[in-house]
Design a protein around this motif. Structure first.
Motif, PDB file in Angstrom:
ATOM      1  N   LYS A 172       0.848  -1.189   0.000  1.00 35.81           N
ATOM      2  CA  LYS A 172       0.000   0.000   0.000  1.00 35.81           C
ATOM      3  C   LYS A 172       0.888   1.245   0.000  1.00 35.81           C
ATOM      4  O   LYS A 172       1.764   1.384   0.857  1.00 35.81           O
ATOM      5  CB  LYS A 172      -0.925  -0.007   1.199  1.00 35.81           C
ATOM      6  N   ILE A 173       0.634   2.117  -0.965  1.00 35.58           N
ATOM      7  CA  ILE A 173       1.404   3.345  -1.114  1.00 35.58           C
ATOM      8  C   ILE A 173       0.488   4.525  -0.821  1.00 35.58           C
ATOM      9  O   ILE A 173      -0.582   4.653  -1.427  1.00 35.58           O
ATOM     10  CB  ILE A 173       1.976   3.475  -2.536  1.00 35.58           C
ATOM     11  N   LEU A 174       0.919   5.378   0.081  1.00 36.06           N
ATOM     12  CA  LEU A 174       0.178   6.585   0.420  1.00 36.06           C
ATOM     13  C   LEU A 174       0.964   7.780  -0.104  1.00 36.06           C
ATOM     14  O   LEU A 174       2.135   7.952   0.232  1.00 36.06           O
ATOM     15  CB  LEU A 174       0.015   6.705   1.942  1.00 36.06           C
ATOM     16  N   ILE A 175       0.310   8.579  -0.936  1.00 39.23           N
ATOM     17  CA  ILE A 175       0.911   9.816  -1.421  1.00 39.23           C
ATOM     18  C   ILE A 175       0.193  10.967  -0.737  1.00 39.23           C
ATOM     19  O   ILE A 175      -1.026  11.088  -0.827  1.00 39.23           O
ATOM     20  CB  ILE A 175       0.788   9.951  -2.950  1.00 39.23           C
ATOM     21  N   VAL A 176       0.965  11.783  -0.022  1.00 40.10           N
ATOM     22  CA  VAL A 176       0.404  12.963   0.632  1.00 40.10           C
ATOM     23  C   VAL A 176       1.067  14.189   0.019  1.00 40.10           C
ATOM     24  O   VAL A 176       2.273  14.200  -0.229  1.00 40.10           O
ATOM     25  CB  VAL A 176       0.582  12.925   2.165  1.00 40.10           C
ATOM     26  N   ALA A 177       0.257  15.203  -0.254  1.00 40.77           N
ATOM     27  CA  ALA A 177       0.769  16.386  -0.937  1.00 40.77           C
ATOM     28  C   ALA A 177       0.192  17.648  -0.326  1.00 40.77           C
ATOM     29  O   ALA A 177      -0.962  17.669   0.098  1.00 40.77           O
ATOM     30  CB  ALA A 177       0.412  16.310  -2.421  1.00 40.77           C
ATOM     31  N   ALA A 178       1.025  18.681  -0.313  1.00 42.73           N
ATOM     32  CA  ALA A 178       0.585  19.974   0.192  1.00 42.73           C
ATOM     33  C   ALA A 178       1.337  21.074  -0.539  1.00 42.73           C
ATOM     34  O   ALA A 178       2.552  20.993  -0.718  1.00 42.73           O
ATOM     35  CB  ALA A 178       0.838  20.086   1.691  1.00 42.73           C
ATOM     36  N   ASN A 179       0.610  22.072  -0.981  1.00 46.11           N
ATOM     37  CA  ASN A 179       1.190  23.235  -1.653  1.00 46.11           C
ATOM     38  C   ASN A 179       0.472  24.479  -1.113  1.00 46.11           C
ATOM     39  O   ASN A 179      -0.460  24.975  -1.729  1.00 46.11           O
ATOM     40  CB  ASN A 179       1.004  23.112  -3.152  1.00 46.11           C
ATOM     41  N   PRO A 180       0.886  24.954   0.060  1.00 47.42           N
ATOM     42  CA  PRO A 180       0.202  26.092   0.678  1.00 47.42           C
ATOM     43  C   PRO A 180       0.117  27.295  -0.252  1.00 47.42           C
ATOM     44  O   PRO A 180       0.999  27.523  -1.086  1.00 47.42           O
ATOM     45  CB  PRO A 180       1.076  26.409   1.896  1.00 47.42           C
ATOM     46  N   LYS A 181      -0.938  28.082  -0.103  1.00 51.22           N
ATOM     47  CA  LYS A 181      -1.194  29.219  -0.985  1.00 51.22           C
ATOM     48  C   LYS A 181      -0.065  30.231  -1.002  1.00 51.22           C
ATOM     49  O   LYS A 181       0.213  30.825  -2.024  1.00 51.22           O
ATOM     50  CB  LYS A 181      -2.498  29.905  -0.576  1.00 51.22           C
ATOM     51  N   GLN A 182       0.598  30.462   0.108  1.00 54.86           N
ATOM     52  CA  GLN A 182       1.638  31.480   0.174  1.00 54.86           C
ATOM     53  C   GLN A 182       2.983  31.008  -0.386  1.00 54.86           C
ATOM     54  O   GLN A 182       3.961  31.731  -0.318  1.00 54.86           O
ATOM     55  CB  GLN A 182       1.804  31.990   1.617  1.00 54.86           C
ATOM     56  N   THR A 183       3.039  29.813  -0.957  1.00 53.20           N
ATOM     57  CA  THR A 183       4.282  29.285  -1.515  1.00 53.20           C
ATOM     58  C   THR A 183       4.185  29.204  -3.035  1.00 53.20           C
ATOM     59  O   THR A 183       3.097  29.279  -3.606  1.00 53.20           O
ATOM     60  CB  THR A 183       4.573  27.876  -0.953  1.00 53.20           C
ATOM     61  N   SER A 184       5.332  29.058  -3.673  1.00 48.84           N
ATOM     62  CA  SER A 184       5.323  28.923  -5.128  1.00 48.84           C
ATOM     63  C   SER A 184       4.637  27.619  -5.525  1.00 48.84           C
ATOM     64  O   SER A 184       4.656  26.641  -4.781  1.00 48.84           O
ATOM     65  CB  SER A 184       6.749  28.964  -5.677  1.00 48.84           C
ATOM     66  N   ARG A 185       4.031  27.637  -6.700  1.00 42.51           N
ATOM     67  CA  ARG A 185       3.279  26.473  -7.170  1.00 42.51           C
ATOM     68  C   ARG A 185       4.213  25.323  -7.506  1.00 42.51           C
ATOM     69  O   ARG A 185       5.177  25.486  -8.231  1.00 42.51           O
ATOM     70  CB  ARG A 185       2.461  26.830  -8.412  1.00 42.51           C
ATOM     71  N   LEU A 186       3.906  24.181  -6.950  1.00 42.52           N
ATOM     72  CA  LEU A 186       4.582  22.940  -7.311  1.00 42.52           C
ATOM     73  C   LEU A 186       3.661  22.167  -8.237  1.00 42.52           C
ATOM     74  O   LEU A 186       2.448  22.290  -8.159  1.00 42.52           O
ATOM     75  CB  LEU A 186       4.869  22.100  -6.050  1.00 42.52           C
ATOM     76  N   ARG A 187       4.214  21.355  -9.092  1.00 47.53           N
ATOM     77  CA  ARG A 187       3.387  20.573 -10.021  1.00 47.53           C
ATOM     78  C   ARG A 187       3.142  19.191  -9.412  1.00 47.53           C
ATOM     79  O   ARG A 187       3.516  18.166  -9.966  1.00 47.53           O
ATOM     80  CB  ARG A 187       4.078  20.525 -11.365  1.00 47.53           C
ATOM     81  N   LEU A 188       2.490  19.200  -8.262  1.00 45.69           N
ATOM     82  CA  LEU A 188       2.256  17.969  -7.515  1.00 45.69           C
ATOM     83  C   LEU A 188       1.355  17.014  -8.276  1.00 45.69           C
ATOM     84  O   LEU A 188       1.563  15.799  -8.249  1.00 45.69           O
ATOM     85  CB  LEU A 188       1.647  18.291  -6.150  1.00 45.69           C
ATOM     86  N   ASP A 189       0.350  17.555  -8.960  1.00 42.97           N
ATOM     87  CA  ASP A 189      -0.558  16.708  -9.728  1.00 42.97           C
ATOM     88  C   ASP A 189       0.192  15.950 -10.814  1.00 42.97           C
ATOM     89  O   ASP A 189      -0.063  14.759 -11.040  1.00 42.97           O
ATOM     90  CB  ASP A 189      -1.699  17.527 -10.325  1.00 42.97           C
TER      91      ASP A 189
END
Length: 82
Positions: free
Chosen positions: A9-26
């Motif tokens: 089982k693989i869990l991917i957790v992602a966070a890109n807070p609004k005040q930070t530069s955009r990461l291409r997490l998707d």
């Protein structure tokens, strides 16, 4: 993996807070998912994604899903974070 190998089982957790530069997490998660789908052993993995996670969301996801592998994507900070 042999046919009697348990499912991982693989869990991917992602966070890109609004005040930070955009990461291409998707895009990162899509690449991981596509890679797993194309492997011959794709039935040996279960992938779960959690987006916009806060520290308590990560703890809950781990307790609920009980993953073998955790992949975290997001921004770090010198002053606060995980």
């Amino acid at each position: 993996m042999s046919s009697d190998t348990p499912v991982k089982k693989i869990l991917i957790v992602a966070a890109n807070p609004k005040q930070t530069s955009r990461l291409r997490l998707d895009e990162e998660v899509r690449d991981i998912q596509e890679g797993l789908e194309r492997t011959r052993q794709r039935d040996k993995f279960i992938l779960r994604q959690q987006w916009a996670v806060r520290p308590r969301d990560i703890r809950r996801a781990i307790l609920d899903f009980r993953p073998n592998i955790i992949h975290f994507s997001g921004h770090g900070s010198w002053t606060k974070g995980l």
